[in-house]
Structures are given as C-alpha cells and as structure tokens.
Design an enzyme around this catalytic site. Structure first.
Site, PDB file in Angstrom:
ATOM      1  N   ASN A  85       0.828  -1.207   0.000  1.00 24.64           N
ATOM      2  CA  ASN A  85       0.000   0.000   0.000  1.00 24.64           C
ATOM      3  C   ASN A  85       0.873   1.273   0.000  1.00 24.64           C
ATOM      4  OD1 ASN A  85      -2.255   1.699   0.260  1.00 24.64           O
ATOM      5  ND2 ASN A  85      -3.309   0.241   1.582  1.00 24.64           N
ATOM      6  N   HIS A 115      22.663   1.442  11.700  1.00 23.24           N
ATOM      7  CA  HIS A 115      23.980   2.079  11.739  1.00 23.24           C
ATOM      8  C   HIS A 115      24.670   1.621  13.009  1.00 23.24           C
ATOM      9  CE1 HIS A 115      23.465   4.710   8.320  1.00 23.24           C
ATOM     10  NE2 HIS A 115      22.219   4.904   8.741  1.00 23.24           N
ATOM     11  N   ALA A 143      -1.203  -0.997   8.963  1.00 22.78           N
ATOM     12  CA  ALA A 143      -0.655   0.313   8.624  1.00 22.78           C
ATOM     13  C   ALA A 143       0.466   0.708   9.590  1.00 22.78           C
ATOM     14  CB  ALA A 143      -1.766   1.354   8.686  1.00 22.78           C
ATOM     15  N   ALA A 161      -1.445  -2.713  13.376  1.00 22.03           N
ATOM     16  CA  ALA A 161      -1.072  -1.355  12.974  1.00 22.03           C
ATOM     17  C   ALA A 161      -0.143  -0.708  13.996  1.00 22.03           C
ATOM     18  CB  ALA A 161      -2.338  -0.520  12.818  1.00 22.03           C
ATOM     19  N   ARG A 181       4.360  -7.799  20.394  1.00 22.25           N
ATOM     20  CA  ARG A 181       4.147  -8.995  21.225  1.00 22.25           C
ATOM     21  C   ARG A 181       2.854  -9.653  20.769  1.00 22.25           C
ATOM     22  NH1 ARG A 181       8.925  -8.627  23.433  1.00 22.25           N
ATOM     23  NH2 ARG A 181       9.246  -7.183  25.142  1.00 22.25           N
TER      24      ARG A 181
HETATM   25  C1  LIG Z   1      -3.777  -6.748  14.958  1.00 22.28           C
HETATM   26  C2  LIG Z   1      -5.263  -6.745  14.622  1.00 22.28           C
HETATM   27  C3  LIG Z   1      -5.473  -7.528  13.312  1.00 22.28           C
HETATM   28  C4  LIG Z   1      -5.914  -7.493  15.790  1.00 22.28           C
HETATM   29  O1  LIG Z   1      -7.258  -7.633  15.562  1.00 22.28           O
HETATM   30  P1  LIG Z   1      -8.130  -8.600  16.535  1.00 22.28           P
HETATM   31  O2  LIG Z   1      -7.623  -9.995  16.497  1.00 22.28           O
HETATM   32  O3  LIG Z   1      -9.554  -8.342  16.169  1.00 22.28           O
HETATM   33  O4  LIG Z   1      -7.777  -8.105  17.977  1.00 22.28           O
HETATM   34  P2  LIG Z   1      -8.618  -7.224  19.003  1.00 22.28           P
HETATM   35  O5  LIG Z   1      -9.108  -5.963  18.387  1.00 22.28           O
HETATM   36  O6  LIG Z   1      -9.644  -8.132  19.642  1.00 22.28           O
HETATM   37  O7  LIG Z   1      -7.509  -6.844  20.082  1.00 22.28           O
HETATM   38  C5  LIG Z   1      -6.851  -7.829  20.844  1.00 22.28           C
HETATM   39  C6  LIG Z   1      -5.922  -7.133  21.811  1.00 22.28           C
HETATM   40  O8  LIG Z   1      -4.809  -6.608  21.071  1.00 22.28           O
HETATM   41  C7  LIG Z   1      -4.762  -5.180  21.215  1.00 22.28           C
HETATM   42  N1  LIG Z   1      -4.448  -4.633  19.895  1.00 22.28           N
HETATM   43  C8  LIG Z   1      -5.083  -4.854  18.750  1.00 22.28           C
HETATM   44  N2  LIG Z   1      -4.506  -4.202  17.747  1.00 22.28           N
HETATM   45  C9  LIG Z   1      -3.475  -3.539  18.279  1.00 22.28           C
HETATM   46  C10 LIG Z   1      -2.489  -2.679  17.729  1.00 22.28           C
HETATM   47  N3  LIG Z   1      -2.471  -2.411  16.425  1.00 22.28           N
HETATM   48  N4  LIG Z   1      -1.549  -2.183  18.556  1.00 22.28           N
HETATM   49  C11 LIG Z   1      -1.575  -2.483  19.886  1.00 22.28           C
HETATM   50  N5  LIG Z   1      -2.478  -3.298  20.464  1.00 22.28           N
HETATM   51  C12 LIG Z   1      -3.421  -3.813  19.661  1.00 22.28           C
HETATM   52  C13 LIG Z   1      -6.147  -4.772  21.671  1.00 22.28           C
HETATM   53  O9  LIG Z   1      -6.120  -3.585  22.411  1.00 22.28           O
HETATM   54  C14 LIG Z   1      -6.559  -5.948  22.520  1.00 22.28           C
HETATM   55  O10 LIG Z   1      -5.940  -5.867  23.783  1.00 22.28           O
HETATM   56  P3  LIG Z   1      -6.836  -5.975  25.137  1.00 22.28           P
HETATM   57  O11 LIG Z   1      -7.454  -7.346  25.078  1.00 22.28           O
HETATM   58  O12 LIG Z   1      -5.796  -5.820  26.214  1.00 22.28           O
HETATM   59  O13 LIG Z   1      -7.818  -4.884  25.028  1.00 22.28           O
HETATM   60  C15 LIG Z   1      -5.860  -5.334  14.415  1.00 22.28           C
HETATM   61  O14 LIG Z   1      -6.110  -4.695  15.660  1.00 22.28           O
HETATM   62  C16 LIG Z   1      -5.002  -4.400  13.570  1.00 22.28           C
HETATM   63  O15 LIG Z   1      -4.066  -3.735  14.031  1.00 22.28           O
HETATM   64  N6  LIG Z   1      -5.315  -4.375  12.249  1.00 22.28           N
HETATM   65  C17 LIG Z   1      -4.607  -3.576  11.274  1.00 22.28           C
HETATM   66  C18 LIG Z   1      -5.577  -2.595  10.583  1.00 22.28           C
HETATM   67  C19 LIG Z   1      -4.908  -1.830   9.485  1.00 22.28           C
HETATM   68  O16 LIG Z   1      -3.806  -1.361   9.618  1.00 22.28           O
HETATM   69  N7  LIG Z   1      -5.615  -1.726   8.357  1.00 22.28           N
HETATM   70  C20 LIG Z   1      -5.188  -0.992   7.188  1.00 22.28           C
HETATM   71  C21 LIG Z   1      -4.057  -1.564   6.479  1.00 22.28           C
HETATM   72  S1  LIG Z   1      -4.230  -2.916   5.400  1.00 22.28           S
END
Ligand SMILES: CC(C)(COP(=O)(O)OP(=O)(O)OC[C@H]1O[C@@H](n2cnc3c(N)ncnc32)[C@H](O)[C@@H]1OP(=O)(O)O)[C@@H](O)C(=O)NCCC(=O)NCCS
Length: 192
Positions: A85, A115, A143, A161, A181
C-alpha cells in the site's frame, strides 16, 4: 455516470503509466514479472537489485531503496501477488525477502540494517550492521508497521497497525505493539 465507469476512467491513465514505468525500470535492469502494477514508485538506486514476481502491485509512493556494490542476487525480492500500500519503504543493503500473497499496509518501513554507533563518532561514518530480513507468505502487515533488521515473520502471521517488530514472529501468530508482542482477540468480542 455509473460508479464503475468513473472508477474505470480514474484507473485508465494509472494503468498506462504503470506499463511505461515498468518498461523503463526493466530497461534499467529491474526484474519485473508479468501482470505487475507499479503506481508512481520510487527506485532511487540499484534497480538491478529489485526482483518482483508475477502479479506484484506497488501502490503510490512506495520506495524500493537498495544500495551497495553490484552482485549476483537481488537485495529486495517481493513474491507473487503481493500488494504494497501507499508510502511504504523497503531499505535494503543486504537482503529483504517478502513472500507471496502478502498484504503490506500504508506507511510501513522494512529494513535489514542498523547504523553502528560509538561515542564521539557520527553514525553515518560507521559501517552498517546488516542481517537479512524475511517476511513469509500470506503475511498481513497493518498500517505503519516497522520491521527491524534480521527479523523473520512466519507464514500467515498478522502484525497490528503501528507495531515495531524487533524479534521473529512465529507462523500464524498475531502480534502488535512496540515492541511487537502476541495479542489475543479481546474477551467478549465475537471472533470467527
Ligand atoms: C492486529 C489486529 C489484526 C488485531 O485484531 P483482533 O484480532 O480483532 O484483535 P482485538 O481488536 O480483539 O484486540 C486484541 C488485543 O490486542 C490489542 N491490539 C489490537 N490491535 C493492536 C495494535 N495495532 N496495537 C496495539 N495493540 C493492539 C487490543 O487492544 C486488545 O488488547 P486488550 O485485550 O488488552 O484490550 C488489528 O487490531 C489491527 O491492528 N489491524 C490492522 C488494521 C490496518 O492497519 N488496516 C489498514 C491496512 S491494510
């Protein structure tokens, strides 16, 4: 005007420019497979160090920066049907390999070097510390993800993200945060 027609008209010049760009980059030594799509990508140096397999799509402002003396193998290799993207940068002095069917979100940064540092010496004056970086097949980087040197992200892994990935990620794992993590789907929310 129908929506589908508007979208086709918007994409038409993009497709034409992509074909011209691909022809020019191939002439400079970049290895580009069939049915690739390159939208205003930047290849500042060493086009011969980039290999794109069939069906790779690189969206606007993707940067493929490879540098170092010419050698036998490419420094940046992106597998078949992988999509990158907008505004994502690959920064390779040694080797970055991305697998097939990978989805990389906008504003990501992937590198294979640091570095070196020493008190009283400018970081730019010291040699690079280089370790190969590998992203497996069907990985999804959300992202704004940063992938540090030497990291191996296993097949089917998901990186949330904004994560900074400093250690290997197991196949199929879901990681997020700084440093990245493992995360589990939140309790009380529906997940398939
Ligand atoms: C990683 C991801 C796929 C997880 O989705 P999920 O399995 O539905 O997970 P949940 O939303 O249930 O979150 C699970 C835990 O991880 C944490 N978490 C989720 N995404 C996170 C992130 N990006 N950074 C930090 N913590 C995150 C949540 O806060 C939650 O913690 P908690 O239980 O202590 O509250 C999603 O949150 C994500 O980051 N997607 C990327 C979206 C994006 O960038 N889209 C555009 C580009 S293609």
């Amino acid at each position: 005007m129908p929506d589908a027609l508007i979208n086709r008209l918007l994409r038409a010049p993009v497709g034409l420019r992509s074909r011209v760009r691909i022809a020019a980059l191939r002439a400079c030594g970049m290895q580009i497979g069939r049915r690739c799509r390159l939208v205003r990508v930047s290849v500042p140096t060493n086009p011969w160090d980039v290999r794109l397999h069939d069906g790779v799509a690189l969206d606007e402002r993707v940067v493929l920066l490879a540098f170092g003396p010419r050698r036998g193998s490419p420094r940046i290799e992106i597998g078949a049907r992988t999509y990158v993207n907008r505004h994502t940068m690959f920064d390779a002095s040694l080797s970055i390999t991305v697998g097939a069917d990978v989805m990389i979100g906008p504003f990501c940064y992937v590198t294979d070097h640091d570095h070196d540092t020493a008190p009283g010496v400018a970081p730019g004056a010291l040699p690079l510390v280089e370790v190969e970086t590998i992203i497996g097949d069907r990985v999804w980087l959300g992202a704004g993800v940063t992938v540090m040197k030497g990291v191996r992200i296993g097949d089917d892994a998901v990186v949330g993200a904004g994560a900074v990935v400093t250690r290997d990620v197991a196949p199929g794992a879901r990681v997020a945060g700084v440093p990245a993590r493992a995360v589990m789907p939140s309790a009380g929310r529906a997940h398939a």
